[in-house]
Design a protein around this motif. Structure first.
Motif, PDB file in Angstrom:
ATOM      1  N   MET A 430       0.881  -1.447   0.003  1.00 13.81           N
ATOM      2  CA  MET A 430      -0.242   0.237  -0.157  1.00 13.81           C
ATOM      3  C   MET A 430       0.859   1.051   0.405  1.00 13.81           C
ATOM      4  O   MET A 430       0.819   2.676  -0.477  1.00 13.81           O
ATOM      5  CB  MET A 430      -0.604   0.229   1.092  1.00 13.81           C
ATOM      6  CG  MET A 430      -2.459  -1.363   0.996  1.00 13.81           C
ATOM      7  SD  MET A 430      -3.042  -1.158  -0.363  1.00 13.81           S
ATOM      8  CE  MET A 430      -2.497  -2.594  -1.237  1.00 13.81           C
ATOM      9  N   LYS A 431       1.888   1.035   0.720  1.00  9.31           N
ATOM     10  CA  LYS A 431       2.883   2.213   0.552  1.00  9.31           C
ATOM     11  C   LYS A 431       3.462   3.272  -0.452  1.00  9.31           C
ATOM     12  O   LYS A 431       3.429   3.971  -1.359  1.00  9.31           O
ATOM     13  CB  LYS A 431       3.867   2.345   1.704  1.00  9.31           C
ATOM     14  CG  LYS A 431       3.672   2.346   2.833  1.00  9.31           C
ATOM     15  CD  LYS A 431       4.926   2.238   4.480  1.00  9.31           C
ATOM     16  CE  LYS A 431       4.542   2.472   5.844  1.00  9.31           C
ATOM     17  NZ  LYS A 431       5.698   1.919   6.092  1.00  9.31           N
ATOM     18  N   LYS A 432       3.331   1.867  -1.553  1.00  7.01           N
ATOM     19  CA  LYS A 432       4.246   1.798  -3.276  1.00  7.01           C
ATOM     20  C   LYS A 432       3.104   2.378  -3.732  1.00  7.01           C
ATOM     21  O   LYS A 432       2.958   3.032  -4.504  1.00  7.01           O
ATOM     22  CB  LYS A 432       4.574   0.378  -3.324  1.00  7.01           C
ATOM     23  CG  LYS A 432       5.714  -0.371  -3.097  1.00  7.01           C
ATOM     24  CD  LYS A 432       6.226  -1.278  -3.189  1.00  7.01           C
ATOM     25  CE  LYS A 432       7.582  -1.633  -2.491  1.00  7.01           C
ATOM     26  NZ  LYS A 432       8.003  -3.148  -3.095  1.00  7.01           N
ATOM     27  N   LEU A 433       1.397   2.229  -3.346  1.00  7.85           N
ATOM     28  CA  LEU A 433       0.820   1.880  -4.373  1.00  7.85           C
ATOM     29  C   LEU A 433       0.330   4.043  -4.040  1.00  7.85           C
ATOM     30  O   LEU A 433      -0.568   4.592  -4.887  1.00  7.85           O
ATOM     31  CB  LEU A 433      -0.636   1.366  -4.292  1.00  7.85           C
ATOM     32  CG  LEU A 433      -0.315   0.148  -4.526  1.00  7.85           C
ATOM     33  CD1 LEU A 433      -1.906  -0.886  -5.141  1.00  7.85           C
ATOM     34  CD2 LEU A 433      -0.428   0.083  -6.087  1.00  7.85           C
ATOM     35  N   GLY A 476      -7.611  -7.923  12.732  1.00  8.92           N
ATOM     36  CA  GLY A 476      -8.081  -8.049  14.225  1.00  8.92           C
ATOM     37  C   GLY A 476      -6.367  -7.682  14.673  1.00  8.92           C
ATOM     38  O   GLY A 476      -6.354  -8.407  15.996  1.00  8.92           O
ATOM     39  N   GLU A 477      -5.716  -7.058  13.779  1.00  6.78           N
ATOM     40  CA  GLU A 477      -4.267  -5.776  14.799  1.00  6.78           C
ATOM     41  C   GLU A 477      -4.913  -4.579  14.713  1.00  6.78           C
ATOM     42  O   GLU A 477      -6.087  -3.836  13.935  1.00  6.78           O
ATOM     43  CB  GLU A 477      -3.717  -5.999  13.801  1.00  6.78           C
ATOM     44  CG  GLU A 477      -3.754  -8.052  14.549  1.00  6.78           C
ATOM     45  CD  GLU A 477      -1.905  -8.245  13.653  1.00  6.78           C
ATOM     46  OE1 GLU A 477      -1.092  -7.294  13.499  1.00  6.78           O
ATOM     47  OE2 GLU A 477      -1.842  -9.472  12.477  1.00  6.78           O
ATOM     48  N   SER A 478      -4.364  -3.567  15.523  1.00 14.97           N
ATOM     49  CA  SER A 478      -4.774  -2.286  15.373  1.00 14.97           C
ATOM     50  C   SER A 478      -3.293  -1.677  15.813  1.00 14.97           C
ATOM     51  O   SER A 478      -2.787  -2.478  16.540  1.00 14.97           O
ATOM     52  CB  SER A 478      -5.827  -1.770  16.128  1.00 14.97           C
ATOM     53  OG  SER A 478      -5.189  -2.200  18.002  1.00 14.97           O
ATOM     54  N   SER A 479      -2.712  -0.540  14.480  1.00 11.28           N
ATOM     55  CA  SER A 479      -1.591   0.293  15.265  1.00 11.28           C
ATOM     56  C   SER A 479      -2.757   1.061  16.597  1.00 11.28           C
ATOM     57  O   SER A 479      -3.073   2.110  15.843  1.00 11.28           O
ATOM     58  CB  SER A 479      -1.431   0.681  13.863  1.00 11.28           C
ATOM     59  OG  SER A 479      -0.186   1.615  14.353  1.00 11.28           O
ATOM     60  N   GLU A 480      -1.361   1.701  17.335  1.00 11.44           N
ATOM     61  CA  GLU A 480      -1.579   2.108  18.458  1.00 11.44           C
ATOM     62  C   GLU A 480      -1.239   3.951  17.433  1.00 11.44           C
ATOM     63  O   GLU A 480      -1.826   4.966  18.053  1.00 11.44           O
ATOM     64  CB  GLU A 480      -0.571   2.045  19.744  1.00 11.44           C
ATOM     65  CG  GLU A 480      -1.087   0.990  20.266  1.00 11.44           C
ATOM     66  CD  GLU A 480       0.293   1.161  21.190  1.00 11.44           C
ATOM     67  OE1 GLU A 480      -0.736   0.082  22.479  1.00 11.44           O
ATOM     68  OE2 GLU A 480       0.969   1.351  21.428  1.00 11.44           O
ATOM     69  N   SER A 481      -0.131   3.604  16.734  1.00  8.23           N
ATOM     70  CA  SER A 481      -0.304   4.982  16.222  1.00  8.23           C
ATOM     71  C   SER A 481      -0.521   5.944  14.616  1.00  8.23           C
ATOM     72  O   SER A 481      -0.057   5.476  14.046  1.00  8.23           O
ATOM     73  CB  SER A 481       1.147   5.396  16.208  1.00  8.23           C
ATOM     74  OG  SER A 481       1.625   5.634  17.668  1.00  8.23           O
ATOM     75  N   SER A 482      -1.728   4.962  14.670  1.00  6.37           N
ATOM     76  CA  SER A 482      -1.951   5.617  13.221  1.00  6.37           C
ATOM     77  C   SER A 482      -1.798   6.954  12.266  1.00  6.37           C
ATOM     78  O   SER A 482      -1.993   6.779  11.466  1.00  6.37           O
ATOM     79  CB  SER A 482      -3.087   4.672  12.925  1.00  6.37           C
ATOM     80  OG  SER A 482      -4.172   5.749  13.570  1.00  6.37           O
ATOM     81  N   ASP A 483      -1.847   7.400  13.258  1.00  5.72           N
ATOM     82  CA  ASP A 483      -1.208   9.056  12.617  1.00  5.72           C
ATOM     83  C   ASP A 483       0.237   9.224  12.295  1.00  5.72           C
ATOM     84  O   ASP A 483      -0.137  10.256  11.086  1.00  5.72           O
ATOM     85  CB  ASP A 483      -1.447   9.894  13.603  1.00  5.72           C
ATOM     86  CG  ASP A 483      -2.713   9.831  14.294  1.00  5.72           C
ATOM     87  OD1 ASP A 483      -3.903   9.757  13.670  1.00  5.72           O
ATOM     88  OD2 ASP A 483      -2.693  10.999  15.341  1.00  5.72           O
ATOM     89  N   SER A 484       0.643   8.089  12.094  1.00  6.18           N
ATOM     90  CA  SER A 484       2.371   8.221  11.149  1.00  6.18           C
ATOM     91  C   SER A 484       1.739   7.527  10.126  1.00  6.18           C
ATOM     92  O   SER A 484       1.670   6.151  10.400  1.00  6.18           O
ATOM     93  CB  SER A 484       2.864   7.706  12.858  1.00  6.18           C
ATOM     94  OG  SER A 484       4.361   7.841  11.587  1.00  6.18           O
ATOM     95  N   ALA A 485       2.346   7.535   9.540  1.00  5.94           N
ATOM     96  CA  ALA A 485       3.092   6.827   8.230  1.00  5.94           C
ATOM     97  C   ALA A 485       4.505   6.639   7.903  1.00  5.94           C
ATOM     98  O   ALA A 485       4.584   6.075   6.578  1.00  5.94           O
ATOM     99  CB  ALA A 485       2.466   7.600   6.907  1.00  5.94           C
ATOM    100  N   ASP A 486       4.741   6.664   9.203  1.00  2.59           N
ATOM    101  CA  ASP A 486       6.331   6.746   8.441  1.00  2.59           C
ATOM    102  C   ASP A 486       6.888   4.880   8.845  1.00  2.59           C
ATOM    103  O   ASP A 486       8.151   4.908   8.630  1.00  2.59           O
ATOM    104  CB  ASP A 486       7.404   7.074   9.094  1.00  2.59           C
ATOM    105  CG  ASP A 486       7.097   7.292  11.397  1.00  2.59           C
ATOM    106  OD1 ASP A 486       8.055   7.909  11.720  1.00  2.59           O
ATOM    107  OD2 ASP A 486       6.151   6.163  11.299  1.00  2.59           O
ATOM    108  N   GLY A 487       6.103   4.141   9.373  1.00 10.54           N
ATOM    109  CA  GLY A 487       6.543   2.459   9.572  1.00 10.54           C
ATOM    110  C   GLY A 487       7.068   2.378  10.745  1.00 10.54           C
ATOM    111  O   GLY A 487       7.023   1.340  11.271  1.00 10.54           O
ATOM    112  N   SER A 488       7.223   3.233  11.827  1.00 11.54           N
ATOM    113  CA  SER A 488       7.327   3.275  12.690  1.00 11.54           C
ATOM    114  C   SER A 488       6.548   3.233  13.937  1.00 11.54           C
ATOM    115  O   SER A 488       7.061   2.882  15.065  1.00 11.54           O
ATOM    116  CB  SER A 488       8.554   4.688  12.872  1.00 11.54           C
ATOM    117  OG  SER A 488       7.118   5.659  13.621  1.00 11.54           O
TER     118      SER A 488
END
Length: 517
Positions: A430-433, A476-488
């Protein structure tokens, strides 16, 4: 799977290593059976594995295996950056008094039941049943160490440290050889040579060299000088140990029959209601589960886990050339042209939800978006119909390729944000697209920043985040820092950190922020 990358395959699957017990587990009613569960699996995934094994806390001792356990046991063989940061694989071990070593695998796409059985015999194990599995596909190369130590816990017997190290080396050597000649041929050469060296008590290096060359020639397997010398070095070390061939014979002959195509399905354990190899709940892991069994040589072919070609190329998925559900000669202009016939029911259901999301998110259909994301979802970026259609096709093609055969080729690189391989692969695609942090790796420009100048960078970033939120919800997973798009960002699962096993609960604390995602 790319060649020469055996060590990289260790990172997902080396996770059955049993060192410290997290938490301390009380003695169970049946101490002769031990289950190891990857500590980084969600509670739901752990319970799925127990369902697959058909056990609960009253029937087996349950041990939680951490990533630190994995590092403690593998760092001598694998660079830390390649071991990975999560422990997800599981094993069910039951020592027996006869029958040799019997192994069943599920969702291990690189290591076979025969590799495990042959290497486990080098550890000094004589009779044992093993089921090695994961809720999703991993390579499985690191399964051996955890199985060894689970066996020690179940049997109460300490295996010889030198033999355990040789068994691990054997697995690595076999896997490296499989990269060039295929899994069955690699296992055939090493297993047959080991049989002759131990049975005839051959210790001279030149004699062992001749054995390896003769066996490879007899089986039409072409080896390089380096490969031959590596095998000879391994076998010379094995020859110095006090193995009793009569104790290994049953296992090694069964492995040989399996990998050379001479075996028939064993009936020894099929009538044994207490056999863990035959009595698993295959439905627990869903559709498209690849399995192998030393007692059912045809199982690998039936489930798609059969040996790949000599050059290691994975066979076509669903009769297509591209792996994305479409014919490479056909230009896809509509979602309906994407072929999902090769997918199982569970994968098809996920794909249909992805189609609904694309309709809602990219085409502005709020009802469709509510259906998959809930009433609080909102269309935040408006795309014209042609752009929405183009983006939907690209996203769904990538996802279809991953559902079809992507997990087989997945290799961790230490940048993972998620537990589930499919999510990590999707995030990168998705990052590539969407043109987010794109690294030029030679991929076709058609799959990089497909929206181009027609959409602003901010809108691309929003669409990327919304798309990954959907797939996180789907798995069934969630990212705690979904505001970041830097992959960290760090990742946490939706489930609580208390693992309920059977009727008893264990307060298992998983420090999900203590490892790099």
């Amino acid at each position: 799977m790319k060649k020469g990358k055996l060590l990289a395959t260790l990172l997902c699957s080396a996770s059955m290593v049993m060192g410290s017990m997290v938490p301390t587990v009380p003695a169970m009613a049946d101490a002769m059976k031990v289950v190891t569960l990857g500590a980084d699996l969600s509670d739901e995934q752990k319970n799925t594995m127990l369902k697959y094994f058909k056990v609960d806390s009253s029937q087996a001792q349950i041990i939680y295996v951490t990533n630190q356990d994995e590092r403690d046991h593998l760092s001598s063989y694998v660079p830390l950056e390649q071991i990975g940061t999560r422990t997800v694989s599981c094993a069910y071990v039951k020592p027996t008094t006869s029958g040799g070593i019997k192994v069943r695998t599920a969702n291990l796409n690189w290591v076979t039941c025969n590799m495990i059985a042959s290497s486990l015999s080098t550890s000094g194990v004589t009779n044992c049943e093993v089921v090695a599995a994961c809720p999703f596909e991993v390579s499985g190369t690191g399964a051996l160490t955890g199985i060894q130590m689970a066996y020690e816990t179940a049997s109460g017997q300490k295996l010889d440290e030198t033999k355990k190290k040789l068994a691990t080396e054997e697995m690595v050597v076999t896997g490296n050889l499989a990269d060039s000649v295929g899994k069955n041929d690699a296992t055939t050469v090493i297993n047959q040579a080991k049989m002759q060296v131990i049975a005839d008590n051959v210790q001279n290096a030149d004699d062992i060299y001749n054995i390896v060359v003769n066996i490879s020639n007899n089986n039409n397997v072409t080896l390089t000088d380096d490969e031959i010398n590596t095998i000879v070095n391994l076998l010379q070390q094995i020859s110095q140990q006090d193995y009793d061939y009569s104790e290994m014979q049953e296992t090694l002959e069964r492995v040989n029959d399996n990998v050379t195509g001479q075996a028939e399905e064993s009936s020894d354990s099929s009538d044994d209601e207490d056999s863990i190899v035959d009595n698993v709940d295959q439905s627990a892991l869903g559709d498209n589960v690849i399995e192998s069994s030393t007692e059912d040589p045809g199982l690998a072919e039936e489930t798609g886990a059969a040996d790949e070609s000599a050059d290691g190329d994975i066979s076509e998925v669903g009769g297509t050339d591209t792996g994305d559900g479409s014919d490479s000669s056909e230009e896809i202009t509509d979602i309906s042209q994407l072929n999902t016939d090769f997918l199982g029911d569970d994968a098809k259901a996920k794909f249909e939800k992805a189609k609904t999301f694309c309709q809602g998110e990219y085409s502005g259909d709020e009802d469709a978006l509510y259906e998959v994301m809930g009433d609080d979802a909102a269309v935040t970026v408006t795309l014209d119909s042609d752009t929405a259609n183009k983006l939907s096709i690209k996203v769904l093609q990538k996802y279809l390729g991953i559902l079809g055969n992507g997990a087989v080729s997945y290799q961790e690189d230490g940048t993972e944000k998620y537990i589930t391989p499919e999510l990590n692969m999707l995030d990168k695609e998705m990052k590539k697209l969407f043109g987010i942090d794109v690294i030029d790796d030679g991929e076709s420009s058609e799959d990089i920043d497909v929206l181009g100048d027609a959409v602003s960078s901010d809108d691309k970033d929003t669409l990327y985040k919304d798309t990954m939120k959907f797939f996180e919800k789907l798995y069934g997973e969630s990212s705690e820092s979904s505001d970041s798009a830097d992959g960290s960002e760090n990742v946490t699962t939706d489930e609580s950190a208390t693992d309920e096993v059977g009727d008893e609960s264990y307060d298992e604390t998983i420090d999900e922020e203590s490892y790099e995602e």
